[in-house]
Design a protein around this motif. Structure first.
Motif, PDB file in Angstrom:
ATOM      1  N   GLY A   1       0.813  -1.214   0.000  1.00 16.78           N
ATOM      2  CA  GLY A   1       0.000   0.000   0.000  1.00 16.78           C
ATOM      3  C   GLY A   1       0.840   1.255   0.000  1.00 16.78           C
ATOM      4  N   PRO A   2       0.341   2.325   0.620  1.00 18.81           N
ATOM      5  CA  PRO A   2       1.070   3.591   0.639  1.00 18.81           C
ATOM      6  C   PRO A   2       2.414   3.464   1.362  1.00 18.81           C
ATOM      7  CG  PRO A   2      -1.195   3.860   1.392  1.00 18.81           C
ATOM      8  CD  PRO A   2      -0.951   2.395   1.330  1.00 18.81           C
TER       9      PRO A   2
ATOM     10  N   ALA B   1      -1.146   1.317   7.018  1.00 18.07           N
ATOM     11  CA  ALA B   1      -1.783   2.301   6.144  1.00 18.07           C
ATOM     12  C   ALA B   1      -2.470   1.580   4.990  1.00 18.07           C
ATOM     13  CB  ALA B   1      -0.761   3.297   5.612  1.00 18.07           C
ATOM     14  N   ILE B   2      -3.658   2.039   4.584  1.00 17.78           N
ATOM     15  CA  ILE B   2      -4.438   1.426   3.507  1.00 17.78           C
ATOM     16  C   ILE B   2      -4.789   2.512   2.499  1.00 17.78           C
ATOM     17  CG2 ILE B   2      -6.515   0.121   2.932  1.00 17.78           C
ATOM     18  CD1 ILE B   2      -6.626  -0.797   5.848  1.00 17.78           C
TER      19      ILE B   2
ATOM     20  N   VAL C   1      -2.484  -2.597   1.411  1.00 13.88           N
ATOM     21  CA  VAL C   1      -2.016  -2.387   2.781  1.00 13.88           C
ATOM     22  C   VAL C   1      -0.489  -2.340   2.822  1.00 13.88           C
ATOM     23  CG1 VAL C   1      -1.958  -3.344   5.120  1.00 13.88           C
ATOM     24  CG2 VAL C   1      -4.037  -3.540   3.728  1.00 13.88           C
ATOM     25  N   SER C   2       0.027  -1.376   3.597  1.00 14.09           N
ATOM     26  CA  SER C   2       1.451  -1.343   3.936  1.00 14.09           C
ATOM     27  C   SER C   2       1.584  -1.329   5.461  1.00 14.09           C
ATOM     28  CB  SER C   2       2.126  -0.094   3.369  1.00 14.09           C
ATOM     29  OG  SER C   2       2.200  -0.147   1.973  1.00 14.09           O
ATOM     30  N   THR C   3       2.631  -1.934   5.955  1.00 16.18           N
ATOM     31  CA  THR C   3       2.920  -1.908   7.386  1.00 16.18           C
ATOM     32  C   THR C   3       4.392  -1.600   7.610  1.00 16.18           C
ATOM     33  OG1 THR C   3       3.411  -4.285   7.512  1.00 16.18           O
ATOM     34  CG2 THR C   3       1.112  -3.598   7.895  1.00 16.18           C
TER      35      THR C   3
END
Length: 543
Positions: free
Chosen positions: A44-45, A116-117, A123-125
Protein backbone atom coordinates in the motif's frame (compact mmCIF):
# COMPACT_ATOMS: atom_id res chain seq x y z
CA UNK A 1 31.13 46.53 35.52
CA UNK A 2 30.86 48.83 38.52
CA UNK A 3 32.19 48.43 42.06
CA UNK A 4 29.87 48.87 45.04
CA UNK A 5 30.64 48.81 48.78
CA UNK A 6 34.00 50.41 47.95
CA UNK A 7 35.52 47.09 46.85
CA UNK A 8 37.59 46.03 43.87
CA UNK A 9 35.73 44.02 41.29
CA UNK A 10 36.84 40.50 40.68
CA UNK A 11 37.35 39.78 37.02
CA UNK A 12 34.42 38.02 35.44
CA UNK A 13 34.61 36.41 32.09
CA UNK A 14 32.13 34.46 30.02
CA UNK A 15 32.42 31.84 27.36
CA UNK A 16 30.63 32.42 24.11
CA UNK A 17 30.46 28.73 23.48
CA UNK A 18 27.00 27.57 24.49
CA UNK A 19 27.33 24.24 26.18
CA UNK A 20 23.73 23.40 26.96
CA UNK A 21 23.63 20.86 24.15
CA UNK A 22 26.12 18.76 26.13
CA UNK A 23 23.81 18.58 29.14
CA UNK A 24 22.37 15.21 28.54
CA UNK A 25 24.01 11.87 29.17
CA UNK A 26 21.35 10.05 27.24
CA UNK A 27 21.16 11.21 23.64
CA UNK A 28 17.88 11.89 21.95
CA UNK A 29 17.39 10.19 18.63
CA UNK A 30 14.82 11.76 16.40
CA UNK A 31 14.11 9.19 13.76
CA UNK A 32 12.66 10.09 10.40
CA UNK A 33 12.70 7.13 8.05
CA UNK A 34 10.73 4.73 5.98
CA UNK A 35 11.63 1.61 7.88
CA UNK A 36 12.01 0.84 11.56
CA UNK A 37 13.13 -2.75 11.72
CA UNK A 38 11.17 -5.99 11.82
CA UNK A 39 8.84 -7.36 9.15
CA UNK A 40 7.02 -4.89 6.92
CA UNK A 41 4.52 -5.03 4.11
CA UNK A 42 4.87 -2.73 1.09
CA UNK A 43 1.67 -3.28 -0.93
CA UNK A 44 0.00 0.00 0.00
CA UNK A 45 1.07 3.59 0.64
CA UNK A 46 4.69 4.23 1.56
CA UNK A 47 4.74 4.86 5.33
CA UNK A 48 6.93 7.72 6.49
CA UNK A 49 7.16 8.35 10.23
CA UNK A 50 9.06 10.02 13.07
CA UNK A 51 9.45 8.97 16.71
CA UNK A 52 9.82 11.73 19.29
CA UNK A 53 12.07 9.56 21.49
CA UNK A 54 13.72 6.39 20.26
CA UNK A 55 15.01 5.70 23.80
CA UNK A 56 12.61 6.63 26.60
CA UNK A 57 12.70 6.33 30.38
CA UNK A 58 10.18 4.08 32.07
CA UNK A 59 6.81 5.85 32.42
CA UNK A 60 8.12 8.43 29.96
CA UNK A 61 6.16 9.76 27.00
CA UNK A 62 6.75 9.43 23.28
CA UNK A 63 4.85 10.06 20.07
CA UNK A 64 4.85 8.07 16.85
CA UNK A 65 3.94 10.38 13.97
CA UNK A 66 3.25 9.26 10.39
CA UNK A 67 2.07 12.66 9.17
CA UNK A 68 3.78 12.47 5.77
CA UNK A 69 2.24 9.12 4.82
CA UNK A 70 0.08 9.67 1.68
CA UNK A 71 -3.19 8.29 3.01
CA UNK A 72 -6.21 9.39 5.02
CA UNK A 73 -4.87 7.90 8.23
CA UNK A 74 -2.56 5.39 9.89
CA UNK A 75 -3.43 2.90 12.61
CA UNK A 76 -0.91 1.92 15.30
CA UNK A 77 -0.75 -1.02 17.67
CA UNK A 78 1.90 -2.56 19.89
CA UNK A 79 3.01 -6.01 18.81
CA UNK A 80 5.78 -6.95 21.27
CA UNK A 81 7.72 -5.92 24.37
CA UNK A 82 6.53 -4.61 27.73
CA UNK A 83 3.11 -3.03 27.33
CA UNK A 84 2.97 0.72 26.77
CA UNK A 85 -0.17 2.76 27.47
CA UNK A 86 -1.86 4.38 24.49
CA UNK A 87 -2.78 7.85 25.75
CA UNK A 88 -4.42 9.79 22.93
CA UNK A 89 -4.22 10.61 19.27
CA UNK A 90 -2.56 13.87 18.33
CA UNK A 91 -4.35 13.48 14.98
CA UNK A 92 -5.17 10.62 12.63
CA UNK A 93 -1.45 10.15 11.93
CA UNK A 94 0.14 10.58 15.38
CA UNK A 95 -0.42 8.83 18.71
CA UNK A 96 0.93 9.57 22.20
CA UNK A 97 2.19 6.68 24.31
CA UNK A 98 3.50 6.24 27.83
CA UNK A 99 6.19 3.66 28.47
CA UNK A 100 5.56 1.04 31.17
CA UNK A 101 7.22 0.91 34.57
CA UNK A 102 9.97 -1.73 34.61
CA UNK A 103 11.09 -1.14 38.23
CA UNK A 104 14.48 -2.67 37.43
CA UNK A 105 17.74 -1.32 36.04
CA UNK A 106 17.18 -2.94 32.65
CA UNK A 107 16.44 -1.92 29.06
CA UNK A 108 13.64 -3.52 27.02
CA UNK A 109 12.49 -3.18 23.39
CA UNK A 110 8.91 -2.29 22.46
CA UNK A 111 7.70 -2.80 18.89
CA UNK A 112 4.73 -1.07 17.26
CA UNK A 113 3.06 -1.82 13.94
CA UNK A 114 1.95 1.05 11.74
CA UNK A 115 -0.66 0.18 9.09
CA UNK A 116 -1.78 2.30 6.14
CA UNK A 117 -4.44 1.43 3.51
CA UNK A 118 -4.92 3.20 0.19
CA UNK A 119 -8.22 3.78 -1.64
CA UNK A 120 -7.90 0.43 -3.41
CA UNK A 121 -7.53 -1.51 -0.19
CA UNK A 122 -3.79 -2.10 -0.57
CA UNK A 123 -2.02 -2.39 2.78
CA UNK A 124 1.45 -1.34 3.94
CA UNK A 125 2.92 -1.91 7.39
CA UNK A 126 6.04 -0.79 9.20
CA UNK A 127 7.45 -1.94 12.52
CA UNK A 128 8.81 0.76 14.85
CA UNK A 129 11.17 -0.09 17.72
CA UNK A 130 11.45 2.00 20.90
CA UNK A 131 13.78 1.23 23.81
CA UNK A 132 12.49 1.72 27.33
CA UNK A 133 15.11 2.27 30.06
CA UNK A 134 14.16 0.98 33.50
CA UNK A 135 15.18 2.24 36.93
CA UNK A 136 14.77 0.56 40.28
CA UNK A 137 13.33 2.61 43.11
CA UNK A 138 10.40 4.92 43.78
CA UNK A 139 9.45 7.88 41.57
CA UNK A 140 9.22 8.47 37.83
CA UNK A 141 12.61 9.32 36.30
CA UNK A 142 12.37 12.36 34.01
CA UNK A 143 16.08 12.73 33.29
CA UNK A 144 19.62 11.72 34.14
CA UNK A 145 22.42 14.27 33.91
CA UNK A 146 26.17 14.43 34.30
CA UNK A 147 27.24 16.38 36.26
CA UNK A 148 24.17 16.26 38.45
CA UNK A 149 21.95 19.31 38.80
CA UNK A 150 20.99 21.56 41.66
CA UNK A 151 17.40 22.47 40.84
CA UNK A 152 16.21 26.05 41.35
CA UNK A 153 12.71 26.47 39.99
CA UNK A 154 10.27 25.66 37.23
CA UNK A 155 9.13 28.57 35.10
CA UNK A 156 5.69 29.14 33.60
CA UNK A 157 6.69 27.11 30.53
CA UNK A 158 7.34 24.12 32.82
CA UNK A 159 11.04 24.31 32.13
CA UNK A 160 13.52 23.83 34.95
CA UNK A 161 16.44 26.04 35.92
CA UNK A 162 19.39 24.10 37.27
CA UNK A 163 23.01 24.75 38.21
CA UNK A 164 25.89 22.32 37.73
CA UNK A 165 29.67 22.31 37.76
CA UNK A 166 31.19 22.82 34.34
CA UNK A 167 32.25 19.74 32.44
CA UNK A 168 35.82 20.87 31.74
CA UNK A 169 38.22 19.47 34.39
CA UNK A 170 40.34 22.64 34.35
CA UNK A 171 37.26 24.64 35.38
CA UNK A 172 35.88 22.23 37.96
CA UNK A 173 35.36 25.07 40.47
CA UNK A 174 33.06 26.88 38.07
CA UNK A 175 29.32 26.56 37.62
CA UNK A 176 26.98 27.04 34.71
CA UNK A 177 23.23 27.48 34.47
CA UNK A 178 21.01 25.23 32.40
CA UNK A 179 17.37 25.61 31.43
CA UNK A 180 15.93 22.34 30.25
CA UNK A 181 12.61 20.93 29.20
CA UNK A 182 10.87 21.37 25.87
CA UNK A 183 7.31 20.95 24.74
CA UNK A 184 7.13 17.83 22.61
CA UNK A 185 3.68 17.00 21.26
CA UNK A 186 2.06 18.68 24.32
CA UNK A 187 4.17 17.01 26.98
CA UNK A 188 7.38 18.34 28.48
CA UNK A 189 10.45 16.33 27.58
CA UNK A 190 13.20 17.08 30.08
CA UNK A 191 15.82 15.35 27.97
CA UNK A 192 15.35 18.03 25.30
CA UNK A 193 17.20 21.19 26.21
CA UNK A 194 17.63 23.26 23.07
CA UNK A 195 14.83 25.71 23.85
CA UNK A 196 17.04 28.24 25.60
CA UNK A 197 20.71 28.50 26.45
CA UNK A 198 22.25 30.48 29.29
CA UNK A 199 25.68 31.95 28.59
CA UNK A 200 28.48 32.41 31.09
CA UNK A 201 30.10 30.60 34.00
CA UNK A 202 30.15 31.47 37.70
CA UNK A 203 32.02 30.54 40.86
CA UNK A 204 29.37 30.17 43.57
CA UNK A 205 25.76 30.87 42.60
CA UNK A 206 23.76 31.83 45.68
CA UNK A 207 20.48 32.78 43.99
CA UNK A 208 18.74 32.84 40.62
CA UNK A 209 15.98 35.43 40.25
CA UNK A 210 13.56 35.40 37.33
CA UNK A 211 11.68 38.52 36.19
CA UNK A 212 13.43 40.58 38.84
CA UNK A 213 14.07 43.89 37.12
CA UNK A 214 11.40 44.04 34.44
CA UNK A 215 9.09 45.97 36.78
CA UNK A 216 11.79 48.60 37.22
CA UNK A 217 12.31 49.07 33.49
CA UNK A 218 8.92 50.02 32.15
CA UNK A 219 9.54 51.31 28.66
CA UNK A 220 12.61 49.19 28.06
CA UNK A 221 12.19 46.55 25.42
CA UNK A 222 15.07 44.14 25.96
CA UNK A 223 13.84 41.93 28.77
CA UNK A 224 11.28 39.56 27.27
CA UNK A 225 13.19 36.98 29.27
CA UNK A 226 15.59 37.88 32.03
CA UNK A 227 17.56 36.27 34.81
CA UNK A 228 19.57 37.67 37.72
CA UNK A 229 22.51 35.60 38.95
CA UNK A 230 24.09 36.27 42.35
CA UNK A 231 27.68 35.02 42.61
CA UNK A 232 29.17 35.08 46.12
CA UNK A 233 32.76 34.29 45.08
CA UNK A 234 32.99 36.72 42.18
CA UNK A 235 31.00 39.24 44.27
CA UNK A 236 28.70 40.15 41.40
CA UNK A 237 25.06 40.55 40.54
CA UNK A 238 24.69 39.66 36.86
CA UNK A 239 21.71 40.59 34.68
CA UNK A 240 21.06 38.32 31.71
CA UNK A 241 18.44 39.02 29.05
CA UNK A 242 17.17 37.71 25.75
CA UNK A 243 15.36 39.74 23.12
CA UNK A 244 13.54 36.80 21.60
CA UNK A 245 10.41 35.06 22.79
CA UNK A 246 10.61 31.43 23.87
CA UNK A 247 11.86 29.60 20.80
CA UNK A 248 14.53 27.18 19.71
CA UNK A 249 18.14 28.31 20.09
CA UNK A 250 17.36 31.51 21.99
CA UNK A 251 20.02 32.68 24.43
CA UNK A 252 20.22 34.52 27.72
CA UNK A 253 23.29 36.75 27.52
CA UNK A 254 24.81 39.10 30.07
CA UNK A 255 23.37 42.59 29.62
CA UNK A 256 25.05 44.22 32.62
CA UNK A 257 26.42 43.51 36.10
CA UNK A 258 27.59 45.27 39.22
CA UNK A 259 30.01 44.27 41.97
CA UNK A 260 28.98 43.96 45.59
CA UNK A 261 30.48 41.91 48.40
CA UNK A 262 29.04 38.42 49.10
CA UNK A 263 25.53 38.84 47.62
CA UNK A 264 23.26 36.07 48.91
CA UNK A 265 19.74 37.47 48.36
CA UNK A 266 18.05 39.93 46.05
CA UNK A 267 14.69 41.65 46.14
CA UNK A 268 13.46 43.73 43.23
CA UNK A 269 10.72 46.27 43.35
CA UNK A 270 7.04 45.32 43.15
CA UNK A 271 5.40 48.65 42.33
CA UNK A 272 6.06 51.51 39.91
CA UNK A 273 7.51 54.24 42.09
CA UNK A 274 11.11 53.35 42.92
CA UNK A 275 14.47 52.96 41.26
CA UNK A 276 16.32 50.74 43.73
CA UNK A 277 16.68 47.13 44.84
CA UNK A 278 17.68 45.40 48.07
CA UNK A 279 20.72 43.10 48.20
CA UNK A 280 21.28 40.89 51.25
CA UNK A 281 24.92 40.03 51.92
CA UNK A 282 26.62 37.26 53.84
CA UNK A 283 28.24 38.66 57.00
CA UNK A 284 27.82 42.21 55.65
CA UNK A 285 24.11 42.84 56.22
CA UNK A 286 22.02 44.72 53.67
CA UNK A 287 22.63 47.24 50.89
CA UNK A 288 20.03 49.32 49.12
CA UNK A 289 21.26 49.84 45.56
CA UNK A 290 19.97 52.56 43.28
CA UNK A 291 19.57 51.39 39.69
CA UNK A 292 19.13 54.04 37.03
CA UNK A 293 18.45 52.46 33.63
CA UNK A 294 20.25 53.90 30.62
CA UNK A 295 18.59 52.92 27.35
CA UNK A 296 20.55 53.32 24.13
CA UNK A 297 19.24 51.76 20.91
CA UNK A 298 16.77 49.72 22.95
CA UNK A 299 19.61 48.20 25.01
CA UNK A 300 19.50 48.77 28.77
CA UNK A 301 22.43 49.15 31.15
CA UNK A 302 22.55 50.72 34.61
CA UNK A 303 24.16 53.39 36.66
CA UNK A 304 24.42 51.95 40.17
CA UNK A 305 25.02 53.42 43.61
CA UNK A 306 24.69 52.10 47.16
CA UNK A 307 22.35 54.52 48.91
CA UNK A 308 22.05 52.76 52.27
CA UNK A 309 23.86 50.04 54.24
CA UNK A 310 22.90 48.40 57.52
CA UNK A 311 23.36 45.19 59.53
CA UNK A 312 27.10 44.59 59.21
CA UNK A 313 27.98 41.15 60.62
CA UNK A 314 24.60 39.68 59.76
CA UNK A 315 23.98 37.23 56.90
CA UNK A 316 20.67 38.55 55.55
CA UNK A 317 20.08 35.86 52.95
CA UNK A 318 16.30 36.15 52.54
CA UNK A 319 14.33 39.39 52.22
CA UNK A 320 10.65 40.34 52.03
CA UNK A 321 8.67 43.58 52.36
CA UNK A 322 5.67 43.67 54.69
CA UNK A 323 3.48 45.77 57.01
CA UNK A 324 4.58 45.91 60.66
CA UNK A 325 2.37 45.75 63.76
CA UNK A 326 1.49 49.11 65.26
CA UNK A 327 3.78 48.64 68.27
CA UNK A 328 6.81 48.34 65.95
CA UNK A 329 6.24 50.95 63.24
CA UNK A 330 3.51 52.12 60.89
CA UNK A 331 4.62 54.01 57.81
CA UNK A 332 3.06 57.41 57.22
CA UNK A 333 0.63 57.21 54.33
CA UNK A 334 2.32 60.26 52.83
CA UNK A 335 5.85 58.91 53.33
CA UNK A 336 7.67 59.41 50.02
CA UNK A 337 10.94 57.68 50.92
CA UNK A 338 9.69 54.45 49.23
CA UNK A 339 11.72 52.38 51.73
CA UNK A 340 9.18 49.68 52.54
CA UNK A 341 9.16 47.91 55.89
CA UNK A 342 11.54 45.00 55.47
CA UNK A 343 11.95 41.56 57.04
CA UNK A 344 15.43 40.09 56.68
CA UNK A 345 16.25 36.51 57.73
CA UNK A 346 19.63 36.42 59.49
CA UNK A 347 21.28 33.07 58.84
CA UNK A 348 23.92 33.80 61.50
CA UNK A 349 21.62 34.38 64.47
CA UNK A 350 18.56 32.35 63.30
CA UNK A 351 16.31 35.36 63.65
CA UNK A 352 14.09 37.79 61.77
CA UNK A 353 15.45 41.34 61.68
CA UNK A 354 12.89 44.09 61.09
CA UNK A 355 14.01 47.26 59.33
CA UNK A 356 12.06 50.48 58.82
CA UNK A 357 12.73 54.01 57.60
CA UNK A 358 11.22 55.77 60.61
CA UNK A 359 12.72 59.17 59.74
CA UNK A 360 11.50 58.91 56.16
CA UNK A 361 14.94 59.89 54.88
CA UNK A 362 15.86 56.74 52.90
CA UNK A 363 17.92 55.25 55.70
CA UNK A 364 16.88 52.06 57.47
CA UNK A 365 16.92 51.50 61.21
CA UNK A 366 16.89 48.14 62.99
CA UNK A 367 13.54 48.14 64.81
CA UNK A 368 13.25 44.66 66.26
CA UNK A 369 14.77 41.17 66.26
CA UNK A 370 12.49 38.12 66.47
CA UNK A 371 14.18 34.77 67.31
CA UNK A 372 13.03 31.81 65.20
CA UNK A 373 11.40 29.45 67.68
CA UNK A 374 12.41 26.27 65.85
CA UNK A 375 16.09 27.03 66.50
CA UNK A 376 16.48 25.10 69.78
CA UNK A 377 20.24 25.64 69.99
CA UNK A 378 23.21 27.01 68.10
CA UNK A 379 23.83 23.74 66.26
CA UNK A 380 20.81 24.27 64.00
CA UNK A 381 21.33 26.06 60.69
CA UNK A 382 18.85 27.44 58.19
CA UNK A 383 18.46 25.11 55.22
CA UNK A 384 15.80 26.88 53.16
CA UNK A 385 13.28 29.75 53.38
CA UNK A 386 10.03 30.52 51.59
CA UNK A 387 8.05 33.76 51.96
CA UNK A 388 4.75 35.13 50.67
CA UNK A 389 3.46 38.67 50.61
CA UNK A 390 4.76 42.17 50.03
CA UNK A 391 4.21 45.62 51.49
CA UNK A 392 1.11 45.89 49.32
CA UNK A 393 -0.06 42.28 49.02
CA UNK A 394 -1.36 39.81 51.61
CA UNK A 395 -1.05 37.28 53.14
CA UNK A 396 2.31 37.73 54.87
CA UNK A 397 4.10 34.61 56.09
CA UNK A 398 7.46 32.83 56.02
CA UNK A 399 8.44 29.19 56.36
CA UNK A 400 11.95 28.50 57.65
CA UNK A 401 13.49 25.02 57.42
CA UNK A 402 16.27 24.27 59.92
CA UNK A 403 18.50 21.32 60.82
CA UNK A 404 21.60 20.35 62.75
CA UNK A 405 22.55 18.07 59.83
CA UNK A 406 22.47 14.83 61.84
CA UNK A 407 20.46 11.78 60.71
CA UNK A 408 18.81 11.39 64.12
CA UNK A 409 19.28 14.99 65.09
CA UNK A 410 17.17 18.13 65.44
CA UNK A 411 15.10 19.37 62.50
CA UNK A 412 12.25 21.84 62.30
CA UNK A 413 9.92 23.80 60.05
CA UNK A 414 8.78 27.11 61.53
CA UNK A 415 5.91 28.96 59.84
CA UNK A 416 5.76 32.62 60.90
CA UNK A 417 2.54 34.36 59.89
CA UNK A 418 1.12 37.83 60.41
CA UNK A 419 -2.45 37.66 61.66
CA UNK A 420 -4.68 40.21 63.43
CA UNK A 421 -3.15 43.69 63.42
CA UNK A 422 -0.16 42.19 61.57
CA UNK A 423 1.12 40.58 64.77
CA UNK A 424 3.65 37.76 64.29
CA UNK A 425 2.72 34.20 65.33
CA UNK A 426 4.98 31.16 65.01
CA UNK A 427 3.92 27.58 64.34
CA UNK A 428 6.73 25.06 64.91
CA UNK A 429 6.95 21.47 63.62
CA UNK A 430 9.91 19.40 64.89
CA UNK A 431 11.24 15.91 64.16
CA UNK A 432 14.41 13.85 64.60
CA UNK A 433 14.50 11.33 61.73
CA UNK A 434 15.41 12.51 58.24
CA UNK A 435 17.87 15.28 57.36
CA UNK A 436 15.97 17.97 55.44
CA UNK A 437 17.35 19.09 52.08
CA UNK A 438 14.68 21.25 50.44
CA UNK A 439 11.44 23.12 51.13
CA UNK A 440 8.83 23.41 48.36
CA UNK A 441 5.43 25.11 48.16
CA UNK A 442 2.47 23.97 46.06
CA UNK A 443 -0.95 22.34 45.83
CA UNK A 444 -0.03 18.84 46.95
CA UNK A 445 -2.84 17.23 48.97
CA UNK A 446 -6.43 18.03 49.88
CA UNK A 447 -6.81 19.60 46.43
CA UNK A 448 -9.90 21.73 45.96
CA UNK A 449 -11.00 21.96 42.31
CA UNK A 450 -10.46 25.41 40.90
CA UNK A 451 -8.63 26.75 43.99
CA UNK A 452 -5.17 27.88 42.96
CA UNK A 453 -4.43 29.86 46.14
CA UNK A 454 -4.41 27.10 48.75
CA UNK A 455 -0.80 25.94 48.86
CA UNK A 456 0.83 23.32 51.08
CA UNK A 457 4.45 22.94 52.18
CA UNK A 458 6.58 19.85 51.59
CA UNK A 459 9.99 19.05 53.08
CA UNK A 460 12.31 16.63 51.25
CA UNK A 461 14.62 14.58 53.48
CA UNK A 462 17.78 12.77 52.43
CA UNK A 463 18.20 9.81 54.77
CA UNK A 464 15.84 8.14 55.21
CA UNK A 465 14.25 9.35 51.99
CA UNK A 466 10.86 10.90 52.74
CA UNK A 467 8.65 13.82 51.80
CA UNK A 468 6.81 15.47 54.70
CA UNK A 469 3.66 17.27 53.55
CA UNK A 470 2.16 20.03 55.69
CA UNK A 471 -1.39 20.63 54.50
CA UNK A 472 -2.78 24.14 54.33
CA UNK A 473 -5.96 23.89 56.42
CA UNK A 474 -7.28 27.39 55.86
CA UNK A 475 -11.10 27.16 56.14
CA UNK A 476 -13.43 26.99 53.17
CA UNK A 477 -14.58 30.42 52.16
CA UNK A 478 -11.42 32.14 53.45
CA UNK A 479 -10.38 35.25 51.55
CA UNK A 480 -7.39 35.22 49.25
CA UNK A 481 -5.54 37.47 51.71
CA UNK A 482 -6.05 35.33 54.82
CA UNK A 483 -2.87 33.98 56.42
CA UNK A 484 -2.78 30.15 56.25
CA UNK A 485 -2.18 27.65 59.02
CA UNK A 486 -0.87 24.13 58.57
CA UNK A 487 -1.59 20.65 59.90
CA UNK A 488 0.87 18.17 61.38
CA UNK A 489 2.72 16.48 58.51
CA UNK A 490 1.95 13.28 56.69
CA UNK A 491 4.70 11.56 54.74
CA UNK A 492 5.51 9.22 51.88
CA UNK A 493 8.71 7.36 51.02
CA UNK A 494 11.12 8.36 48.27
CA UNK A 495 14.57 7.15 47.26
CA UNK A 496 17.38 7.86 49.72
CA UNK A 497 20.00 10.43 48.78
CA UNK A 498 17.71 13.30 47.75
CA UNK A 499 19.17 16.73 47.10
CA UNK A 500 17.48 19.84 45.72
CA UNK A 501 13.79 19.92 44.80
CA UNK A 502 11.31 22.17 42.98
CA UNK A 503 7.56 22.33 42.51
CA UNK A 504 6.43 21.72 38.94
CA UNK A 505 3.28 21.09 36.95
CA UNK A 506 2.77 17.65 35.49
CA UNK A 507 2.23 17.25 31.77
CA UNK A 508 -1.36 18.20 31.08
CA UNK A 509 -2.08 15.03 29.11
CA UNK A 510 -2.08 13.16 32.44
CA UNK A 511 -3.05 15.89 34.89
CA UNK A 512 -6.49 16.18 36.42
CA UNK A 513 -7.56 19.14 38.54
CA UNK A 514 -7.64 16.88 41.60
CA UNK A 515 -4.06 15.73 41.06
CA UNK A 516 -2.28 18.85 42.23
CA UNK A 517 1.35 19.76 41.69
CA UNK A 518 4.33 17.43 41.47
CA UNK A 519 7.75 17.58 43.10
CA UNK A 520 10.91 17.09 41.05
CA UNK A 521 13.86 15.90 43.14
CA UNK A 522 17.49 15.75 42.03
CA UNK A 523 19.76 12.94 43.29
CA UNK A 524 23.38 14.18 43.32
CA UNK A 525 25.03 10.76 43.51
CA UNK A 526 23.33 9.36 40.39
CA UNK A 527 22.40 12.45 38.39
CA UNK A 528 18.80 11.23 38.23
CA UNK A 529 15.83 13.61 38.58
CA UNK A 530 12.62 11.93 39.75
CA UNK A 531 9.01 13.09 39.76
CA UNK A 532 6.72 12.52 42.74
CA UNK A 533 3.01 13.37 42.96
CA UNK A 534 2.02 13.69 46.64
CA UNK A 535 -1.72 13.41 45.99
CA UNK A 536 -1.13 10.02 44.30
CA UNK A 537 1.18 8.64 46.99
CA UNK A 538 0.29 6.50 49.98
CA UNK A 539 0.45 9.06 52.79
CA UNK A 540 1.33 8.01 56.32
CA UNK A 541 1.16 9.80 59.64
CA UNK A 542 4.57 11.14 60.61
CA UNK A 543 6.03 10.93 64.10
Amino acid sequence: MQNLNGTTAHSQYFYSKLRLSSLLVISILLIASCGGGGDSQKGGPEISYTVSNQRVFEEGFFVIDAWETPTAGVTMSQISGPTATKLSNVNVFATRWQAPSLELDITEIMEFELKAIDDDGNVSTEVVSVEVIGFSGVGRVIGQYSPSLQLYEANSFNQLYGVRNTLEPQFIDEQEIVLFGKDNYSFTDYRLSDTLTVAGTYRNISQLVTNALSFNLLGSRDFNKELLVLDEVNNTVNWLTSNSSISDNASLLEADSFSIEAPCSFLGRVDTGQNFVWVGQRDRGLSVVRLEPIIVDDVTTFETEVIDEIGSGRSLCHLMTTVFPEDIYIRDYYDDSAFSNLIAVDYNSNSLVLYGDTNEDRHYEELSVIPIQGATDGSMKIVDVFSSGTASESPHYLAILMSDGEVDGKHSLTVIGQFDNNEFEQQVFSWTSGVPQSLVHGSFIGIRPGDQTRKDFAVVTKSPGQVLVFENIIPDGASIGETPVYSEPVSFDIEDGAGSAVTAYEDFILKTIEQGDVIYISYPDTGVVRSYTPSFEELNSFN
